[in-house]
Design an enzyme around this catalytic site. Structure first.
Site, PDB file in Angstrom:
ATOM      1  N   GLU A  91     -16.947 -19.909  28.382  1.00 47.04           N
ATOM      2  CA  GLU A  91     -15.780 -20.633  27.832  1.00 47.04           C
ATOM      3  C   GLU A  91     -14.816 -19.652  27.114  1.00 47.04           C
ATOM      4  O   GLU A  91     -13.398 -19.967  27.466  1.00 47.04           O
ATOM      5  CB  GLU A  91     -15.878 -21.678  27.205  1.00 47.04           C
ATOM      6  CG  GLU A  91     -16.492 -22.569  27.878  1.00 47.04           C
ATOM      7  CD  GLU A  91     -16.949 -24.258  27.106  1.00 47.04           C
ATOM      8  OE1 GLU A  91     -16.504 -25.186  27.286  1.00 47.04           O
ATOM      9  OE2 GLU A  91     -17.705 -23.830  26.086  1.00 47.04           O
ATOM     10  N   ARG A 108     -13.848 -27.368  30.599  1.00 48.85           N
ATOM     11  CA  ARG A 108     -13.978 -26.073  30.016  1.00 48.85           C
ATOM     12  C   ARG A 108     -13.221 -25.444  28.637  1.00 48.85           C
ATOM     13  O   ARG A 108     -12.114 -25.142  29.001  1.00 48.85           O
ATOM     14  CB  ARG A 108     -14.011 -25.191  31.307  1.00 48.85           C
ATOM     15  CG  ARG A 108     -14.705 -23.748  31.052  1.00 48.85           C
ATOM     16  CD  ARG A 108     -14.498 -22.996  32.180  1.00 48.85           C
ATOM     17  NE  ARG A 108     -15.489 -21.805  32.292  1.00 48.85           N
ATOM     18  CZ  ARG A 108     -15.720 -21.104  33.379  1.00 48.85           C
ATOM     19  NH1 ARG A 108     -15.234 -21.402  34.588  1.00 48.85           N
ATOM     20  NH2 ARG A 108     -16.588 -19.916  33.367  1.00 48.85           N
TER      21      ARG A 108
END
Length: 497
Positions: free
Chosen positions: A450, A110
């Site tokens: 993110e 991520r």
């Protein structure tokens, strides 16, 4: 790409035995054999004025790709494009090398590349501030891009609003008042110190080469089945898909269901990731629904008072095709630069307290202001911000890999500690920027999966500020001192001297 290792093993076994094969990897073996984030180092030279305006940056980046470079090229590209983030530096040069080591092949996780890129940039800002004996929170806005600014990679920041976000957050978080309170606390306490930091983030978003699809089928009872190429992994993509369908067809949400994703229905699409899959699947849904609306338009015009179920029944009797496919596969961006379609902007104020004698950290409060454009679902997006932020806390504060030679020592939960419920900030406040539609976003939205992870580095720098308060009070050499992530308890204790 880590799943391919296990898939290859079971495929060989299944072919050899002529039987279905299932493999379950223990946590210890999984930790040892699977790659993780890319450890990153940056060597830099920076030039600046006495007022704190950064004039030049020369940086060399090194990332550990492990034994292969399966995911490393993409990560390293994102890292180099992220460096500098929201700061305008007229003389800018960045280079680097991917390093091959005897460790498992590291992989996308991520915010790959973006997280270390933001961290390194903010580390440089802090270094400049400490050299000038200046407040980093005052130095940051001096170097912000303005609307229409152009980054070193040629990206045009046509809708840059970081200054607005930064200013609003300082007001809503009572930053100046709390800074005075933190300073007073530090003067009156020897063994406990507090730190307060405000930090911005710019996250570039591009969806070229990321095909996604949706199949929308209307059943005879009015139920609408929506099969999308994106996979629900907790990010709320199915909820957003249902909302996009209801909005596009103009029907109640109760009629819509999203069955499990199947590559037999939506083949040849990209992986779920990059913070963009939800929006792209919603775009594919709107295309499919536009086709259905066009087919249903004559019936709706002839029966303006009919409910949805009646419209569907009439359409079926008339032989209307109630199945439609939506597909998106965008070409590389050109309008605002070669790499991204738009930018995500956000900022975070973090306040911490450390125990000098033990290194214990308490995250007292975090205030986040995030530009989500027109949120596709406020509850889902705020949950994503909170979750990503907590994952970032693990990255910047806790999750340190320890090796004995080439062997991983902390290969289980007894030694390796990801964040848990007790690590959530005591006071976590998340707000979305109002009245900020994204002109180039899908349904005017912006991604959310993110960028908030990068904001968690503000907690790291708040910890460093608290350590500096103790070092200054105890008469240690002032100015810059090295302090690398993650800010584990032992590192905090050692840094206090």
């Amino acid at each position: 790409s880590n799943s391919s290792d296990v898939a290859a093993v079971v495929a060989v076994a299944s072919t050899k035995m002529g039987l279905p094969v299932r493999m379950k990897v223990t946590l210890s073996n999984n930790m040892k054999m699977m790659g993780k984030r890319h450890p990153t180092r940056c060597d830099y030279k920076v030039g600046f004025t006495k007022a704190g305006k950064i004039l030049a940056l020369e940086a060399t980046l090194y990332s550990d790709g492990g034994c292969t470079s399966v995911d490393s090229d993409g990560m390293f590209g994102a890292l180099m494009l992220t460096l500098g983030t929201v700061y305008k530096i007229d003389n800018f040069e960045v280079g680097g090398k991917l390093c091959k080591t005897n460790l498992p092949s590291n992989t996308f996780t991520r915010g790959p590349g973006w997280c270390p890129g933001v961290f390194v940039t903010e580390h440089i800002i802090e270094h400049v501030a400490e050299t000038l004996k200046a407040d980093p929170g005052m130095l940051r806005p001096l170097n912000f891009y303005s609307k229409g600014g152009v980054t070193p990679d040629g990206t045009i920041l046509a809708f840059c609003n970081i200054e607005e976000i930064f200013t609003k957050l300082k007001i809503t978080s009572s930053f100046e008042k709390r800074q005075a309170e933190v300073d007073a606390f530090n003067k009156s306490n020897t063994w406990k110190k507090k730190g307060l930091t405000i930090m911005p983030v710019r996250f570039f978003v591009g969806w070229a080469g990321d095909p996604q699809a949706a199949v929308v089928s209307i059943q005879s009872d009015g139920t609408v089945h929506v099969t999308i190429s994106g996979v629900e992994i907790g990010q709320g993509i199915n909820t957003k898909a249902m909302q996009a369908t209801a909005y596009s067809l103009g029907i109640p949400l109760k009629y819509i269901c999203v069955p499990p994703t199947s590559s037999r229905v939506t083949p040849n699409t990209a992986a779920t990731g990059g913070s963009i899959t939800s929006a792209l699947c919603c775009e594919a849904i709107t295309i499919a629904c536009a086709t259905l609306n066009k087919r249903l338009a004559p019936i709706r015009s002839m029966h303006p008072d009919a409910d949805w179920e009646t419209i569907v029944r009439i359409a079926l009797n008339a032989g209307v095709n109630l199945l439609a496919l939506g597909n998106v596969n965008h070409p590389p961006p050109t309008k605002y630069g070669p790499y991204s379609n738009y930018q995500s902007y956000s900022a975070c104020v973090s306040q911490v307290e450390i125990d000098v004698l033990t290194g214990r950290i308490e995250v007292e409060r975090c205030d986040i202001l995030f530009d989500c454009g027109v949120s596709l679902n406020v509850a889902v997006d705020i949950g994503q911000i909170q979750g990503a932020f907590m994952m970032g806390l693990g990255y910047f504060l806790m999750e340190e890999l320890e090796f004995n030679g080439d062997n991983l020592s902390n290969d289980g939960t007894w030694e390796y500690k990801p964040p848990s419920v007790k690590d959530i900030p005591i006071d976590l406040r998340v707000s979305l920027l109002k009245n900020a539609p994204n002109p180039v976003g899908i349904l005017s939205s912006k991604c959310v999966g993110e960028p908030p992870l990068c904001l968690a580095s503000s907690v790291f720098f708040a910890i460093k500020s608290a350590i500096k308060a103790y070092r200054d009070a105890s008469g240690q050499a002032g100015g810059y001192f090295p302090f690398n992530a993650p800010a584990t308890v032992d590192q905090v204790h050692a840094a206090c001297g």
